[in-house]
Enzyme design. Structure first.
Site, mmCIF file in Angstrom:
data_model
loop_
_atom_site.group_PDB
_atom_site.id
_atom_site.type_symbol
_atom_site.label_atom_id
_atom_site.label_comp_id
_atom_site.label_asym_id
_atom_site.label_seq_id
_atom_site.Cartn_x
_atom_site.Cartn_y
_atom_site.Cartn_z
ATOM 1 N N GLN A 249 -2.941 20.322 -10.550
ATOM 2 C CA GLN A 249 -3.764 20.775 -9.557
ATOM 3 C C GLN A 249 -3.614 22.199 -9.014
ATOM 4 O O GLN A 249 -2.597 22.828 -8.972
ATOM 5 C CB GLN A 249 -2.787 20.096 -7.903
ATOM 6 N N ASP B 98 -10.309 17.485 -15.981
ATOM 7 C CA ASP B 98 -11.239 18.528 -15.025
ATOM 8 C C ASP B 98 -12.383 19.235 -15.764
ATOM 9 O O ASP B 98 -13.161 19.636 -15.123
ATOM 10 C CB ASP B 98 -10.159 19.723 -14.524
ATOM 11 N N LYS C 92 -6.601 11.727 -4.995
ATOM 12 C CA LYS C 92 -6.862 11.143 -6.385
ATOM 13 C C LYS C 92 -5.924 9.836 -6.693
ATOM 14 O O LYS C 92 -6.263 8.980 -7.555
ATOM 15 C CB LYS C 92 -6.355 12.327 -7.259
#
Ligand code: NAD
Length: 285
Positions: free
Chosen positions: A96, A119, A52
């Site tokens: 995460q 997300d 990322k």
């Protein structure tokens, strides 16, 4: 057979994002900013977070990675998320997953501000997907839909079969296919005869997490096969998908490889989501 090149498609999308970031940053006076929190040292998470960071570098998105120790309390993590929610210079927040067991993932997801939830996991973003109101789309299903488009496959009127019903992949992927006017069947571990369902698929999306579970006899000739799985081949230990690529590819009209299919698209879509969150926030001022 069309080999759907996720790597090239992701690179093209990131280039599009890079150009839009440059343009918007000149107007707004700063680049978009993605904050990523990693708790602990799970090896897969370390790799994902690093990827990322790399994608942020490529697209010109500012990245801050916050690494917290494994023993971080739920309270401390929630406080960190709230701090990022309040920070006017943070546009996207990603925690995460998976998190250590003592931390409730759903509490963390619910705490991220909906408008910074890159997300697309926040309940209000999920509701937005299902109710067709403004929302952030989850990255992996969004990537799947873009790969279908690149392969020239319009889901409209097609029989789509999705294997897996997780909140992250299967469920939203099925909804997006439905919204694209496919007729969708969802399969899961209780499906009585999986092969009966998969053989009917014109578009087959597999997100079960079972190495090579889809064999050639389960796929009808001319099907479009999207393999979301990221598994280890039990024989070679190499990264592979849920689809037995060698067996299925010759029968398919189009297929995604693993690696180099859906995986790179997920990160490219994350960059796009970060840009979109930033534009919504800065243009709303
Ligand atoms: P999950 O474990 O949450 O869900 C798996 C789903 O598959 C479940 O709904 C289960 O019912 C179904 N399933 C499992 N075995 C099955 C079987 N034998 N028959 C029918 N259905 C079965 O997993 P997930 O988070 O949705 O991830 C699925 C796979 O996709 C994993 O390999 C994961 O690593 C991968 N993944 C890839 C990306 C990417 O960017 N490429 C992103 C997320 C997940």
């Amino acid at each position: 057979m069309i080999l759907i090149d996720g790597k090239a498609t992701a690179a093209a999308l990131k280039e599009e994002v890079r150009i839009k970031v440059l343009d918007a940053a000149a107007r707004v006076g700063r680049a978009p900013h993605l904050a990523v929190i990693r708790v602990g040292e799970d090896p897969a998470s370390v790799v994902y977070v690093r990827n990322k960071e790399k994608a942020c570098d490529v697209t010109g998105i500012r990245n801050t990675t916050i690494v917290l120790p494994e023993e971080t309390t739920e309270e401390a993590l929630l406080a960190k998320v709230q701090e990022l929610n309040r920070d006017p210079l943070v546009d996207g927040i990603l925690v995460q997953l998976p998190l250590p067991r003592h931390i409730s993932e759903s509490k963390v997801i619910e705490t991220i501000a909906m408008e910074k939830d890159v997300d697309g996991f926040h309940p209000l973003n999920v509701a937005g997907l299902w109710q067709k109101t403004p929302h952030v789309s989850p990255c992996t299903p969004k990537g799947i839909m873009k790969l279908l488009e690149v392969a020239g496959v319009d889901p409209k009127g097609k029989r789509a079969v999705v294997i897996g019903r997780s909140n992250i992949v299967g469920l939203p992927a099925a909804k997006m296919l439905l919204d694209a006017n496919a007729t969708v069947t969802m399969c899961h571990t209780r499906t009585a005869n999986l092969a009966d369902e998969t053989r009917r698929a014109e578009i087959l999306v597999v997100a079960a997490g079972k190495a090579k579970m889809i064999t050639a006899d389960m796929v009808s000739p001319g099907a479009v096969v999207i393999d979301v799985g990221m598994d280890r081949d039990p024989e070679t230990g190499k990264l592979c998908g849920d689809v037995d690529f060698e067996g299925v590819a010759p029968k398919a009209y189009a297929i995604t490889p693993v690696p180099g299919g859906v995986g790179p698209m997920t990160i490219a879509c994350l960059m796009e989501n970060t840009l979109e969150c930033y534009l919504r926030r800065t243009e709303a001022r």
